[in-house]
Design an enzyme around this catalytic site. Structure first.
Site, PDB file in Angstrom:
ATOM      1  N   GLU A  31       0.831  -1.195   0.000  1.00 44.20           N
ATOM      2  CA  GLU A  31       0.000   0.000   0.000  1.00 44.20           C
ATOM      3  C   GLU A  31       0.864   1.242   0.000  1.00 44.20           C
ATOM      4  OE1 GLU A  31      -4.010  -1.014   2.313  1.00 44.20           O
ATOM      5  OE2 GLU A  31      -2.768   0.408   3.380  1.00 44.20           O
ATOM      6  N   ARG A  69     -16.626  -7.589  13.955  1.00 45.86           N
ATOM      7  CA  ARG A  69     -16.849  -7.975  15.363  1.00 45.86           C
ATOM      8  C   ARG A  69     -17.065  -6.706  16.168  1.00 45.86           C
ATOM      9  NH1 ARG A  69     -11.955  -5.880  17.153  1.00 45.86           N
ATOM     10  NH2 ARG A  69     -10.247  -6.114  15.681  1.00 45.86           N
TER      11      ARG A  69
HETATM   12  P1  ADP Z   1      -9.769  -2.853  17.966  1.00 49.57           P
HETATM   13  O1  ADP Z   1      -9.883  -1.976  16.788  1.00 49.57           O
HETATM   14  O2  ADP Z   1     -11.025  -3.472  18.424  1.00 49.57           O
HETATM   15  O3  ADP Z   1      -8.906  -2.287  19.024  1.00 49.57           O
HETATM   16  P2  ADP Z   1      -7.551  -4.471  17.506  1.00 49.57           P
HETATM   17  O4  ADP Z   1      -7.114  -4.655  16.103  1.00 49.57           O
HETATM   18  O5  ADP Z   1      -6.737  -3.630  18.425  1.00 49.57           O
HETATM   19  O6  ADP Z   1      -9.018  -4.043  17.389  1.00 49.57           O
HETATM   20  O7  ADP Z   1      -7.773  -5.877  18.127  1.00 49.57           O
HETATM   21  C1  ADP Z   1      -8.500  -6.123  19.307  1.00 49.57           C
HETATM   22  C2  ADP Z   1      -7.820  -7.201  20.055  1.00 49.57           C
HETATM   23  O8  ADP Z   1      -7.640  -8.313  19.249  1.00 49.57           O
HETATM   24  C3  ADP Z   1      -6.448  -6.799  20.537  1.00 49.57           C
HETATM   25  O9  ADP Z   1      -6.259  -7.400  21.764  1.00 49.57           O
HETATM   26  C4  ADP Z   1      -5.550  -7.377  19.465  1.00 49.57           C
HETATM   27  O10 ADP Z   1      -4.271  -7.641  19.990  1.00 49.57           O
HETATM   28  C5  ADP Z   1      -6.285  -8.625  19.061  1.00 49.57           C
HETATM   29  N1  ADP Z   1      -6.183  -9.040  17.649  1.00 49.57           N
HETATM   30  C6  ADP Z   1      -6.879  -8.566  16.609  1.00 49.57           C
HETATM   31  N2  ADP Z   1      -6.592  -9.243  15.469  1.00 49.57           N
HETATM   32  C7  ADP Z   1      -5.689 -10.156  15.789  1.00 49.57           C
HETATM   33  C8  ADP Z   1      -4.983 -11.164  15.047  1.00 49.57           C
HETATM   34  N3  ADP Z   1      -5.162 -11.384  13.738  1.00 49.57           N
HETATM   35  N4  ADP Z   1      -4.106 -11.925  15.712  1.00 49.57           N
HETATM   36  C9  ADP Z   1      -3.909 -11.738  17.029  1.00 49.57           C
HETATM   37  N5  ADP Z   1      -4.541 -10.819  17.778  1.00 49.57           N
HETATM   38  C10 ADP Z   1      -5.415 -10.029  17.185  1.00 49.57           C
HETATM   39  P1  ADP Z   2      -4.722  -4.057  11.726  1.00 54.17           P
HETATM   40  O1  ADP Z   2      -5.440  -5.138  10.981  1.00 54.17           O
HETATM   41  O2  ADP Z   2      -3.521  -4.543  12.420  1.00 54.17           O
HETATM   42  O3  ADP Z   2      -5.641  -3.230  12.556  1.00 54.17           O
HETATM   43  P2  ADP Z   2      -4.692  -1.897   9.768  1.00 54.17           P
HETATM   44  O4  ADP Z   2      -4.661  -2.207   8.318  1.00 54.17           O
HETATM   45  O5  ADP Z   2      -5.998  -1.486  10.332  1.00 54.17           O
HETATM   46  O6  ADP Z   2      -4.103  -3.151  10.560  1.00 54.17           O
HETATM   47  O7  ADP Z   2      -3.593  -0.792  10.095  1.00 54.17           O
HETATM   48  C1  ADP Z   2      -3.238  -0.483  11.419  1.00 54.17           C
HETATM   49  C2  ADP Z   2      -2.714   0.938  11.505  1.00 54.17           C
HETATM   50  O8  ADP Z   2      -1.568   1.122  10.656  1.00 54.17           O
HETATM   51  C3  ADP Z   2      -3.693   1.997  11.050  1.00 54.17           C
HETATM   52  O9  ADP Z   2      -4.580   2.378  12.071  1.00 54.17           O
HETATM   53  C4  ADP Z   2      -2.755   3.132  10.652  1.00 54.17           C
HETATM   54  O10 ADP Z   2      -2.311   3.856  11.768  1.00 54.17           O
HETATM   55  C5  ADP Z   2      -1.578   2.402  10.065  1.00 54.17           C
HETATM   56  N1  ADP Z   2      -1.678   2.266   8.595  1.00 54.17           N
HETATM   57  C6  ADP Z   2      -2.162   1.201   7.935  1.00 54.17           C
HETATM   58  N2  ADP Z   2      -2.083   1.369   6.593  1.00 54.17           N
HETATM   59  C7  ADP Z   2      -1.529   2.582   6.384  1.00 54.17           C
HETATM   60  C8  ADP Z   2      -1.162   3.327   5.211  1.00 54.17           C
HETATM   61  N3  ADP Z   2      -1.345   2.859   3.984  1.00 54.17           N
HETATM   62  N4  ADP Z   2      -0.592   4.559   5.382  1.00 54.17           N
HETATM   63  C9  ADP Z   2      -0.376   5.058   6.634  1.00 54.17           C
HETATM   64  N5  ADP Z   2      -0.698   4.392   7.762  1.00 54.17           N
HETATM   65  C10 ADP Z   2      -1.265   3.171   7.664  1.00 54.17           C
END
Ligand code: ADP
Ligand code: ADP
Ligand code: MG
Length: 449
Positions: free
Chosen positions: A200, A292
């Site tokens: 990305e 979720r």
């Molecule tokens: P939210 O946006 O609800 O905060 P997060 O992405 O922070 O979502 O995830 C919520 C919880 O789930 C956190 O405790 C995070 O560490 C865990 N979590 C989410 N996705 C995964 C994954 N693919 N593998 C392991 N832990 C995950």
């Molecule tokens: P996760 O599944 O771990 O939540 P996300 O795709 O939601 O992963 O990305 C987690 C964080 O990483 C975002 O909240 C943002 O801060 C940063 N991020 C992800 N993609 C980008 C991007 N293309 N450019 C800048 N920041 C990004």
């Protein structure tokens, strides 16, 4: 309505669901690991079943034992909370095969959105603006070089199966790409069992703004406005608020519409969140969908008055949404601080041990979602989040003042926490003026990183 629900989770979110059930007069079944027998969610539920030993893979991720626990106790539905089985289509399918209602979307929608690269393709097809990047997965090193040079650096490599802020690598320049690609593939394979990556464009100092959705099984949808989640450390959220200081009514309407368009395209039902990046020019781009309930859902509950977990249970039971879009108004301002067992003075090293003494903040406009208590031994196996402190204020300034007061009342002795770090965020001038971006922590909190 269901008579009995099993909660396939632990910690504060298990308690959150038990509380909703109790108010709805639904009996509850907790599951727990051998390390969690003293946990508050076990004490609060009507019944409980030990499903395995301490490591999550043997207990909270032990599918046969969890499904058996539901069948033995006669639970008609399972609420998965967040993490664990909440976004695993195989679990939703297993529930269905055993005649247990999974409280969440259909397995097909989880599957479509769970693979992040495919989710982006689906969003693009539905007409939702997406972050520029590879078409689907990165197919080869050559493919990565081509896409990256076409977009220009920096770029981000992301694990298509990633989550929780893990499996992401920023590549600043072309000469780093080959090495980062190898590391990221290996990391993703070991963390998620799937080494596939997508690429990305790096959006410069964006805000993370996400839309909360609710859909029922009759094709009705509402969005509950946005949450600002730009305060992140290592791509993990630390403090969230609603509404966002950057979102105008017009952006809110457009983002909400885009989120609902995507939900309709995948036949989505139940609660879900569509995450966007918002750039400096007010343009937003789809990032991913979380199928979720989210950690930060309470800030939305405070400003809309909608109980998201009760709605999840109601729509899973086949009822229609009890709110429509015109009923949704954003009232005042809400902030959540994640209180984590870690030591900000020692590079945020996790802190485990016994909570010798604990005194909770309170007062008007305060909500504390937590599973800790005085004398609680924090097991080392699970998430380090101890509590979510959430406040409501008539405006953002009141919410900040209230959060700051609450943090100063909060006493947790025996372990290290990030309470003082959260205080420093709230005291920062940029934060107070609402001038936020995902670069806030590295830019404004330096010296303590
Ligand atoms: P939210 O946006 O609800 O905060 P997060 O992405 O922070 O979502 O995830 C919520 C919880 O789930 C956190 O405790 C995070 O560490 C865990 N979590 C989410 N996705 C995964 C994954 N693919 N593998 C392991 N832990 C995950
Ligand atoms: P996760 O599944 O771990 O939540 P996300 O795709 O939601 O992963 O990305 C987690 C964080 O990483 C975002 O909240 C943002 O801060 C940063 N991020 C992800 N993609 C980008 C991007 N293309 N450019 C800048 N920041 C990004
Ligand atoms: Mg995310």
């Amino acid at each position: 309505m269901f008579k009995k629900i099993l909660i396939a989770n632990r910690g504060e979110i298990a308690i959150r669901v038990i509380r909703a059930c109790r108010e709805m007069k639904i009996a509850t079944v907790a599951i727990y690991s051998e390390a969690d027998s003293e946990s508050l969610h076990v004490r609060m539920a009507d019944e409980s079943v030990c499903v395995g030993s301490a490591p999550s893979k043997d207990s909270y991720l032990n599918m046969p034992n969890i499904i058996s626990a539901a069948l033995i106790t006669g639970a008609e539905a399972i609420h998965p909370g967040y993490a664990y089985f909440s976004e695993q289509p195989q679990f939703a399918e297993a529930c269905e095969a055993c005649n247990i209602k999974f409280i969440g979307p259909k397995a097909s929608a989880i599957e479509l959105m769970g693979d992040k690269a495919r989710a982006k393709e689906t969003a693009a097809k539905a007409g939702v603006p997406c972050i520029p990047g590879s078409k689907g997965l990165v197919k080869s090193e050559q493919d990565a070089f081509k896409t990256a040079s076409k977009m220009g650096y920096p770029v981000r490599l992301k694990a298509t199966a990633g989550g929780g802020g893990r499996g992401i690598r920023v590549v600043m320049a072309e000469d780093e790409l080959a090495a980062q690609l190898k590391i990221a593939t290996a990391e993703a394979a070991s963390a998620f069992g799937n080494g596939d990556l997508y690429l990305e464009k790096e959006i410069e100092e964006p805000r993370h703004v996400e839309v909360q959705l609710l859909g029922d099984e009759h094709g009705n949808y509402v969005h509950l406005g946005e949450r600002e989640c730009s305060i992140q450390r290592r791509n993990q959220k630390l403090l969230e608020e609603a509404p966002s200081t950057a979102v105008t009514p017009s952006i809110r309407a457009k983002m909400g519409e885009a989120a609902i368009k995507l939900a309709k395209a995948v036949g989505y039902s139940n609660a879900g969140t569509v995450e966007f990046l918002l750039d400096k020019h007010g343009r937003f781009y789809f990032m991913e969908m979380n199928t979720r309930v989210q950690v930060e859902h309470p800030v939305t509950e405070f400003v809309t008055g909608v109980d998201i977990v009760k709605e999840q249970i109601r729509v899973a039971a086949g009822e229609k949404l009890c709110v429509s879009q015109k009923d949704i108004e954003i009232n005042g301002h809400s902030i959540e601080c994640r209180i984590i067992a870690e030591d900000p003075a020692n590079n945020f090293a996790p802190s485990v041990g016994r909570i010798d003494h604990y005194a909770a903040p309170g007062g008007i406009g305060v909500r504390l979602d937590t599973h800790i208590y005085s004398g609680y031994d924090i097991p080392p196996y699970y998430d380090a989040m101890l509590a979510k402190l959430i406040v409501w204020g008539k405006d953002r300034n009141e919410a900040i003042a209230r959060m700051s007061r609450c943090l100063s009342e909060f006493e947790i002795d025996g372990i290290k926490t990030n309470i003082s770090y959260q205080q420093r965020i709230l005291a920062n001038g940029y934060f107070r003026r609402g001038e936020l971006s995902t670069a806030f922590i590295p830019r404004c909190m330096n010296g303590n990183e």
